[in-house]
Design a protein around this motif. Sequence first.
Motif, PDB file in Angstrom:
ATOM      1  N   ALA A  10     -30.981 -27.925  25.905  1.00  0.00           N
ATOM      2  CA  ALA A  10     -31.306 -27.573  24.513  1.00  0.00           C
ATOM      3  C   ALA A  10     -30.264 -26.599  23.988  1.00  0.00           C
ATOM      4  N   PHE A  11     -29.948 -26.756  22.720  1.00  0.00           N
ATOM      5  CA  PHE A  11     -29.174 -25.756  21.974  1.00  0.00           C
ATOM      6  C   PHE A  11     -30.151 -24.658  21.587  1.00  0.00           C
ATOM      7  N   MET A  12     -29.748 -23.403  21.720  1.00  0.00           N
ATOM      8  CA  MET A  12     -30.525 -22.319  21.118  1.00  0.00           C
ATOM      9  C   MET A  12     -29.563 -21.493  20.287  1.00  0.00           C
ATOM     10  N   GLY A  13     -29.805 -21.441  18.986  1.00  0.00           N
ATOM     11  CA  GLY A  13     -28.939 -20.681  18.100  1.00  0.00           C
ATOM     12  C   GLY A  13     -29.625 -19.415  17.633  1.00  0.00           C
ATOM     13  N   THR A  14     -30.623 -19.581  16.768  1.00  0.00           N
ATOM     14  CA  THR A  14     -31.309 -18.453  16.130  1.00  0.00           C
ATOM     15  C   THR A  14     -31.683 -17.348  17.132  1.00  0.00           C
TER      16      THR A  14
END
Length: 281
Positions: free
Chosen positions: A200-204
């Motif tokens: 998974a991408f996690m940005g915020t």
Amino acid sequence: MKNDLRAMMASLTVPVIAAPMTGVSGPELVVAACRAGVIGSFPAHNASSHEELGQWLAQINEGRKRATDSGLTPAPVAVNLVMRAKERLAGDLEQVVKHGVPLVIASVGSPAGIIPAMHAAGVSVLADVASMRHVDKCIEAGADGLVLLTAGAGGNTGWVNPFAFVRAVRDIYDGPIVLAGGVSDGVALRAAITLGCDLAFMGTAFIATTESRAGLEYKQALIGANLDFVESRLGPEGLTACFLRDSHFSAGHSVSGVRRLASVEELVARLRHEWDSAGAR
Ligand SMILES: Cc1cc2nc3c(=O)[nH]c(=O)nc-3n(C[C@H](O)[C@H](O)[C@H](O)COP(=O)(O)O)c2cc1C
């Protein structure tokens, strides 16, 4: 020979890429992510020139080497390149190859033009997609994996429901899939893997870390917000993006999981704990 993305994932603390973020991700965040055992990434355009990009990559390689020397197994680094930023592309790609970056994340446009050269140089390419038409095109172009932009993702957002999107893609594609949007803790991460994703991408969540380049006001706004504060509207690049209401602070629905300022190491340790607990359930 290009790198095998699934082999790269084998030693991660949790299956996460600290997502590339304009104005937010720099060498400090990337090195901290790699040290903590999640793939660290940043957009090449956060560096003001090819030369600065080269300096950043040297600094990141040095940070990863220090981690190795101290007995850690640092995660790989990935560079995000915007396909339609034609004036930067060739020079940035040169730096990527020169500094031995194993993974490129291609966004905003087809990666077809860069894939042959990247594969010849041993670099894998993950491609951002927001529709089944994008998926078909990127598979045909030879992408090594897909980043599924889904509804409520921070930055330039997607509009598709993640459950429907992942299952539709898994129906036709058995390569690596990265979910982008909505993942703020280790429980959501487990759910993403159960659904059929590899990563998974996690940005915020990474904006509110001590190592991010976001200002304190931005970090505090995230901590004080929940997903009701998020709206999608046209961003400065002319694409639909998610922002906190009445502000220029970009954030995704995952903002509801941002409760305090933490170091990247603390954030990844929390994710690992939640990941383990969710697995035990
Ligand atoms: C402030 C901000 C800036 C972003 N800038 C970029 C960017 O330059 N390139 C890119 O591919 N994605 C960018 N994104 C999208 C992220 O890489 C990722 O897809 C998104 O943050 C995932 O959703 P989440 O924020 O809910 O975790 C950005 C996201 C945010 C929040």
